[in-house]
Design a protein around this motif. Sequence first.
Motif, short mmCIF file in Angstrom:
data_model
loop_
_atom_site.label_atom_id
_atom_site.label_comp_id
_atom_site.label_asym_id
_atom_site.label_seq_id
_atom_site.Cartn_x
_atom_site.Cartn_y
_atom_site.Cartn_z
N PHE A 356 0.80 -1.23 0.00
CA PHE A 356 0.00 0.00 0.00
C PHE A 356 0.83 1.27 0.00
N TYR A 357 2.09 1.19 -0.38
CA TYR A 357 2.89 2.41 -0.50
C TYR A 357 2.34 3.24 -1.68
N ASN A 358 2.20 4.55 -1.46
CA ASN A 358 1.63 5.48 -2.45
C ASN A 358 0.16 5.20 -2.75
N HIS A 359 -0.52 4.45 -1.89
CA HIS A 359 -1.94 4.18 -2.09
C HIS A 359 -2.74 5.44 -1.77
N PRO A 360 -3.76 5.77 -2.57
CA PRO A 360 -4.51 7.01 -2.33
C PRO A 360 -5.32 7.01 -1.04
N GLU A 361 -5.67 5.83 -0.51
CA GLU A 361 -6.54 5.79 0.67
C GLU A 361 -5.93 5.03 1.84
N LYS A 362 -5.30 3.88 1.60
CA LYS A 362 -4.81 3.04 2.70
C LYS A 362 -3.39 3.44 3.10
N GLN A 363 -3.09 3.21 4.35
CA GLN A 363 -1.80 3.60 4.92
C GLN A 363 -0.79 2.46 4.79
N CYS A 364 0.42 2.78 4.32
CA CYS A 364 1.49 1.79 4.26
C CYS A 364 2.06 1.58 5.66
N VAL A 365 2.23 0.31 6.05
CA VAL A 365 2.71 0.00 7.40
C VAL A 365 4.16 -0.47 7.38
N CYS A 366 4.83 -0.36 6.25
CA CYS A 366 6.22 -0.79 6.16
C CYS A 366 7.13 0.19 6.88
N SER A 367 8.14 -0.31 7.55
CA SER A 367 9.07 0.55 8.28
C SER A 367 9.98 1.30 7.31
N GLU A 391 1.85 2.99 -13.17
CA GLU A 391 1.20 2.82 -11.88
C GLU A 391 -0.24 2.38 -12.08
N VAL A 392 -0.66 1.39 -11.33
CA VAL A 392 -2.04 0.89 -11.39
C VAL A 392 -2.73 1.24 -10.08
N VAL A 393 -3.70 2.13 -10.15
CA VAL A 393 -4.41 2.61 -8.96
C VAL A 393 -5.72 1.83 -8.83
N PRO A 394 -6.11 1.42 -7.62
CA PRO A 394 -7.39 0.71 -7.45
C PRO A 394 -8.56 1.50 -8.02
N VAL A 395 -9.52 0.78 -8.60
CA VAL A 395 -10.67 1.42 -9.24
C VAL A 395 -11.72 1.75 -8.18
N PRO A 396 -12.23 2.99 -8.15
CA PRO A 396 -13.25 3.35 -7.16
C PRO A 396 -14.59 2.66 -7.46
N PHE A 397 -15.45 2.65 -6.46
CA PHE A 397 -16.73 1.94 -6.58
C PHE A 397 -17.56 2.47 -7.74
N GLU A 398 -17.56 3.79 -7.94
CA GLU A 398 -18.41 4.37 -8.98
C GLU A 398 -18.11 3.78 -10.34
N LYS A 399 -16.82 3.57 -10.64
CA LYS A 399 -16.45 3.02 -11.95
C LYS A 399 -16.72 1.51 -12.01
N LEU A 400 -16.52 0.82 -10.88
CA LEU A 400 -16.80 -0.61 -10.86
C LEU A 400 -18.29 -0.88 -11.09
N ALA A 401 -19.15 -0.01 -10.56
CA ALA A 401 -20.59 -0.20 -10.67
C ALA A 401 -21.15 0.36 -11.98
N ASP A 402 -20.32 1.07 -12.73
CA ASP A 402 -20.78 1.66 -13.99
C ASP A 402 -21.06 0.56 -15.02
N GLN A 403 -22.30 0.52 -15.53
CA GLN A 403 -22.72 -0.52 -16.47
C GLN A 403 -22.53 -0.12 -17.93
N ARG A 404 -22.03 1.07 -18.19
CA ARG A 404 -21.84 1.50 -19.57
C ARG A 404 -20.73 0.69 -20.24
N ALA A 405 -20.93 0.40 -21.52
CA ALA A 405 -19.96 -0.41 -22.27
C ALA A 405 -18.67 0.37 -22.46
#
Length: 512
Positions: A356-367, A391-405
Amino acid sequence: MLVKTFGAAVTGIDAITITIEVNVTRGIRFFLVGLPDNAVKESQQRIESVFKEMGHKWPGKRIVVNMAPADTRKEGSAYDLPIAIGVLAADEQINSCSISDYMMMGELSLDGSIHPIKGALPIALKARADGFKGFIVPKQNAREAAVVKGLDVYGVESFKEVVDFLTGRNDLKPEIVDTDAEFLKEQSRSEFDFADVKGQESVKRALEVSAAGGHNLIMIGAPGSGKSMLAKRLPTILPPLTLNEALETTKIHSVAGKLNGNISLLTRRPFRSPHHSVSDVALVGGGSYPQPGEISLSHNGVLFLDELPEFKRTVLEVMRQPLEDRTISISRARFTIDYPASFMMVASMNPCPCGFYNHPEKQCVCSPGVVQKYLSRISGPLLDRIDLHIEVVPVPFEKLADQRATEDSTAVRKRVIKAREIQSKRFEEHPDIHCNAQMTSRLLVKFGTPDESGQAILKNAMEKLDLSARAYDRILKVSRTIADLEGSERIEAHHVAEAVQYRSLDRSGWAG
C-alpha cells in the motif's frame, strides 16, 4: 544384408537427418553404434518384444546398427521404429525397396503400439527439404507434421500398420491439414476482452502503446488493483500471428513436447506465466539435454512475470541478455544451441511488502527503508530494459458499478495493427526488425529523433531523473510508437512527454 532407414535428430528447433544403417550377417550379438544415449540403446528389448507380438522372428545373427553421422548425439526412444524396420528388411523378412523413400520416427510399446514423439514439425520440414516421399509418424503427431505442404504424412498407431504399408498389404491415407483454414481458425477468439475492464484508462493506454511497438512493460500497484487481469488481456490486442510466425512458434512448442494431438498449428500468440519459484534453467532453457525455456516458449508472444520482486535475483539477471538480443544461446562443452526468444516481457509488482505504498486511501505499514529494499530486488540494468513503467491505482466503486460499455479489444487491436503496418513499411529493408522496440541505435537516429520542443522535454527529463543512455533510447522508441498510433511522421513534444510519463520507477517518489 545392409539396409538403410532414415530418422532425424532435433538440435535446437531444427532437425538433422539421421541415416540408420542396419547390417545382418553371420555371427551373434547386437551392436548399436553412432553415439546413442541410454534410451536408444534400450530399443533392442522393445523391438524384440514387438517382433514376438507381431509374429516376426528376431534374427539369430550378428546385427550391427550404425546411426550416422556418428558425431551427433541421438537421444530418446523415437528411433525404435526406423531401427525395427531396418532389422526386418536387413533380415529379408520384408521387401526393402520402398523403405528409403520415407523418413520415420516413433517409440514402440511392447505390444507394438506407437507412442508420440517430440519435434514432429521440424522433422517434417527436414524430410521435405531432403526430398523424401513421405514421413511416417505416430498418429498423435500426424496433424502437427501435416502442416508441412509438399510432403505426404502418414499417421500410424501400430508397428503392424507400418509393415503392411511398406510391403503393400495396406494402403495408408496421408493426413490432410488445410494450413490456411487452420491458421485462421479461432485466431481472434478469446475468453478475455478489454471490455471487461472498468476504469484504468491510463493503464489500458499504456498496454496499447506496449502492444503497438512490442515494448516491455511493468505495472506497479496495490493488491487487487487489476494488474494480472490487465496482463491477461494484452494478447487480445496484439496483431495476429503471420503464417511464418505461427510455424516458428509451433516448432518451438513441438520440440518442447507442448503440443497435443488436436493442435496442428498455434494460431494465437503464446502467453506464458511461470511461477516465481521457477529456476533460471526452466526460464531461459538448458539442462543436460537442452530444451527451450519459458522465454522461448513465449517467442512471438507475451511472458508475464507476476510479483516480479519475488523471483530469485539470479533468475531475473539471466534475462538481461535475451531481452536485448532476442535470442538465447545454450552452450555446452561439445555444442551450442540457439533458441529464439523475441518476446514481450510484462511484469507486475506491489510497491512494497504490505502493498500500500503510495496508495490514495490506505496507509502503508512498512518501516522506513523497507520500500527501497523491496524495490532494490529488481536491478537497475533490468529496469532499464523495461520500456514502460505504469502505476495501477485501485478502481473506485463508482467506476466498478458503472454498467456503460467500454472499448473492446477489437477496437484497440485495429489501432495496434495500423501502427504495426506503419512500422513494417518503415523497416521493410531490415528483415530482422519488425517493430519499434527492436530498433538499433542507427535506426533510432534515423527514425526516432524528436523535434526541438521534444528534445527540450527529453533533456529536462534526463537531467531531473538522472536517466541512463539505455533509458534515453527506450523513451525515444516509445515516443516513436506513440507517434505511429497517431499516424504522425514526426515525433512531437506531446509524444515525448507521454513517453517520459511511462518511467514511474525512475522518479524519486518511489524511493521512499
